[in-house]
Design a protein around this motif. Sequence first.
Motif, PDB file in Angstrom:
ATOM      1  N   GLY A  86      20.266  42.593  76.567  1.00  0.00           N
ATOM      2  CA  GLY A  86      21.103  42.624  77.755  1.00  0.00           C
ATOM      3  C   GLY A  86      22.475  43.192  77.428  1.00  0.00           C
ATOM      4  N   GLU A  87      23.442  42.882  78.270  1.00  0.00           N
ATOM      5  CA  GLU A  87      24.801  43.390  78.098  1.00  0.00           C
ATOM      6  C   GLU A  87      25.560  42.564  77.065  1.00  0.00           C
ATOM      7  N   GLY A  88      26.703  43.096  76.634  1.00  0.00           N
ATOM      8  CA  GLY A  88      27.584  42.349  75.753  1.00  0.00           C
ATOM      9  C   GLY A  88      27.676  42.931  74.356  1.00  0.00           C
ATOM     10  N   PHE A  89      28.695  42.484  73.645  1.00  0.00           N
ATOM     11  CA  PHE A  89      28.970  42.931  72.282  1.00  0.00           C
ATOM     12  C   PHE A  89      29.357  41.726  71.435  1.00  0.00           C
ATOM     13  N   PHE A  90      29.061  41.814  70.142  1.00  0.00           N
ATOM     14  CA  PHE A  90      29.603  40.853  69.196  1.00  0.00           C
ATOM     15  C   PHE A  90      31.075  41.203  68.940  1.00  0.00           C
ATOM     16  N   THR A  91      31.877  40.185  68.658  1.00  0.00           N
ATOM     17  CA  THR A  91      33.294  40.385  68.359  1.00  0.00           C
ATOM     18  C   THR A  91      33.515  40.179  66.864  1.00  0.00           C
ATOM     19  N   VAL A  92      34.133  41.155  66.209  1.00  0.00           N
ATOM     20  CA  VAL A  92      34.405  41.071  64.778  1.00  0.00           C
ATOM     21  C   VAL A  92      35.867  41.425  64.522  1.00  0.00           C
ATOM     22  N   LYS A  93      36.382  40.993  63.376  1.00  0.00           N
ATOM     23  CA  LYS A  93      37.789  41.262  63.039  1.00  0.00           C
ATOM     24  C   LYS A  93      37.913  41.642  61.578  1.00  0.00           C
ATOM     25  N   ARG A  94      38.631  42.734  61.327  1.00  0.00           N
ATOM     26  CA  ARG A  94      38.885  43.149  59.955  1.00  0.00           C
ATOM     27  C   ARG A  94      39.999  42.304  59.372  1.00  0.00           C
ATOM     28  N   THR A 119      28.360  44.913  58.385  1.00  0.00           N
ATOM     29  CA  THR A 119      28.162  45.949  57.373  1.00  0.00           C
ATOM     30  C   THR A 119      29.465  46.605  56.933  1.00  0.00           C
ATOM     31  N   THR A 120      30.533  46.475  57.724  1.00  0.00           N
ATOM     32  CA  THR A 120      31.833  47.054  57.356  1.00  0.00           C
ATOM     33  C   THR A 120      32.737  46.045  56.672  1.00  0.00           C
ATOM     34  N   GLY A 121      32.302  44.794  56.548  1.00  0.00           N
ATOM     35  CA  GLY A 121      33.122  43.739  55.941  1.00  0.00           C
ATOM     36  C   GLY A 121      33.966  42.971  56.932  1.00  0.00           C
ATOM     37  N   ALA A 122      33.878  43.332  58.234  1.00  0.00           N
ATOM     38  CA  ALA A 122      34.633  42.603  59.264  1.00  0.00           C
ATOM     39  C   ALA A 122      33.960  41.260  59.538  1.00  0.00           C
ATOM     40  N   ARG A 123      34.770  40.235  59.770  1.00  0.00           N
ATOM     41  CA  ARG A 123      34.245  38.878  59.955  1.00  0.00           C
ATOM     42  C   ARG A 123      33.833  38.627  61.395  1.00  0.00           C
ATOM     43  N   LEU A 124      32.681  37.976  61.550  1.00  0.00           N
ATOM     44  CA  LEU A 124      32.188  37.620  62.871  1.00  0.00           C
ATOM     45  C   LEU A 124      33.093  36.562  63.494  1.00  0.00           C
ATOM     46  N   GLN A 125      33.488  36.800  64.743  1.00  0.00           N
ATOM     47  CA  GLN A 125      34.345  35.863  65.458  1.00  0.00           C
ATOM     48  C   GLN A 125      33.503  34.926  66.324  1.00  0.00           C
ATOM     49  N   VAL A 126      33.852  33.646  66.268  1.00  0.00           N
ATOM     50  CA  VAL A 126      33.087  32.646  67.014  1.00  0.00           C
ATOM     51  C   VAL A 126      34.027  31.777  67.844  1.00  0.00           C
ATOM     52  N   ILE A 127      33.444  31.185  68.878  1.00  0.00           N
ATOM     53  CA  ILE A 127      34.149  30.185  69.676  1.00  0.00           C
ATOM     54  C   ILE A 127      34.030  28.852  68.951  1.00  0.00           C
ATOM     55  N   PRO A 128      35.137  28.199  68.644  1.00  0.00           N
ATOM     56  CA  PRO A 128      35.048  26.918  67.919  1.00  0.00           C
ATOM     57  C   PRO A 128      34.330  25.857  68.736  1.00  0.00           C
ATOM     58  N   LEU A 129      33.452  25.110  68.056  1.00  0.00           N
ATOM     59  CA  LEU A 129      32.676  24.053  68.699  1.00  0.00           C
ATOM     60  C   LEU A 129      32.909  22.722  67.998  1.00  0.00           C
ATOM     61  N   ASP A 130      32.689  21.641  68.736  1.00  0.00           N
ATOM     62  CA  ASP A 130      32.705  20.321  68.120  1.00  0.00           C
ATOM     63  C   ASP A 130      31.502  20.232  67.178  1.00  0.00           C
ATOM     64  N   PRO A 131      31.720  19.915  65.888  1.00  0.00           N
ATOM     65  CA  PRO A 131      30.614  19.919  64.918  1.00  0.00           C
ATOM     66  C   PRO A 131      29.447  19.015  65.298  1.00  0.00           C
ATOM     67  N   ASP A 149      37.133  32.787  62.492  1.00  0.00           N
ATOM     68  CA  ASP A 149      36.144  33.403  61.611  1.00  0.00           C
ATOM     69  C   ASP A 149      35.014  32.403  61.361  1.00  0.00           C
ATOM     70  N   LEU A 150      33.792  32.916  61.376  1.00  0.00           N
ATOM     71  CA  LEU A 150      32.643  32.043  61.103  1.00  0.00           C
ATOM     72  C   LEU A 150      32.463  31.874  59.599  1.00  0.00           C
ATOM     73  N   GLN A 151      32.485  30.618  59.156  1.00  0.00           N
ATOM     74  CA  GLN A 151      32.255  30.297  57.755  1.00  0.00           C
ATOM     75  C   GLN A 151      31.123  29.268  57.669  1.00  0.00           C
ATOM     76  N   VAL A 152      30.189  29.523  56.770  1.00  0.00           N
ATOM     77  CA  VAL A 152      29.043  28.630  56.591  1.00  0.00           C
ATOM     78  C   VAL A 152      29.240  27.847  55.296  1.00  0.00           C
ATOM     79  N   PRO A 153      29.681  26.580  55.360  1.00  0.00           N
ATOM     80  CA  PRO A 153      29.930  25.807  54.136  1.00  0.00           C
ATOM     81  C   PRO A 153      28.638  25.546  53.359  1.00  0.00           C
ATOM     82  N   THR A 154      28.735  25.626  52.045  1.00  0.00           N
ATOM     83  CA  THR A 154      27.572  25.321  51.200  1.00  0.00           C
ATOM     84  C   THR A 154      27.252  23.835  51.234  1.00  0.00           C
TER      85      THR A 154
END
Length: 280
Positions: A86-94, A119-131, A149-154
């Motif tokens: 459908g429509e829309g784009f992902f938001t990323v930030k260098r 693929t360019t090294g830009a970070r995926l932007q996310v809407i913050p959510l309650d964990p 920025d989306l970070q996936v903790p180990t």
Amino acid sequence: MSFYISLSGLKAAQSDLSTISNNVANVNSTAFKKSQAVFGDIFASAPMQTTTQVSGQGVRVQGVNQQFTQGTIETTDKTLDLAITGEGFFTVKRTADDQVSYTRNGAFSVDENRYVVDTTGARLQVIPLDPTTGASTAAAPLTTASLTDLQVPTNWPAGATGNQLSSVGVSEEGKITGVYADGTTVYLGATAMAAFNSQEGLRQQGDAHWTSTNASGAPMLGMGNSGLYGSVRSGALERSNVDITEELVALISAQRNFQANSKAIEAANTLSTTIVNMRT
């Protein structure tokens, strides 16, 4: 005059050939959007001149328009490969200059700091959510400043040891969840989807990235699978929307157009030479 008319035709055919060549060259580029050259005629006459006795003066390129049609969805089975139906784009930030751009290339991966990058090294932007609940914690209306920025903790909690990450999941809304060794499910964020009043007004940046302009309007941000925003598919990528058969037919047409204008210049040159060589 016929020389310049045919010359404008040659230039137009060359622009058409260049546009088609670029489409064909990017047939395997992920989320590439094809372009189409648009032409218009040139006509001018004096105010007192009868227009029925005036021919046109050639052709000009009005613009090269992008075609934001849906590309084929290809399954990859990698969780962080995301596609938009459908429509829309992902938001990323260098990170280098904090420039925000928009893309449909969802080939994301995790870097050495556990940030999700494209693929360019830009970070995926996310809407913050309650964990715990997954409810949005960002103030309305959403802006690019509201995103993180989306970070996936180990490990969970972040920085702790022992409770390691087991798997990552992405819903159709774009909500990213992490499941940890003790069974805890944590909401890490929701992919920030962007929509625009005029997609054709977006400025190309290469690598299937675009930035907003006055012509496109400001981005409207939200979650996937609602309103203007398409749904997010995990484990899939969007292919180029180039139809190679259609492009090859257009290539033949542009080549014939170029040849026809070349013949017109040749005929005009022959006529001029004949007139110059006439003897009284």
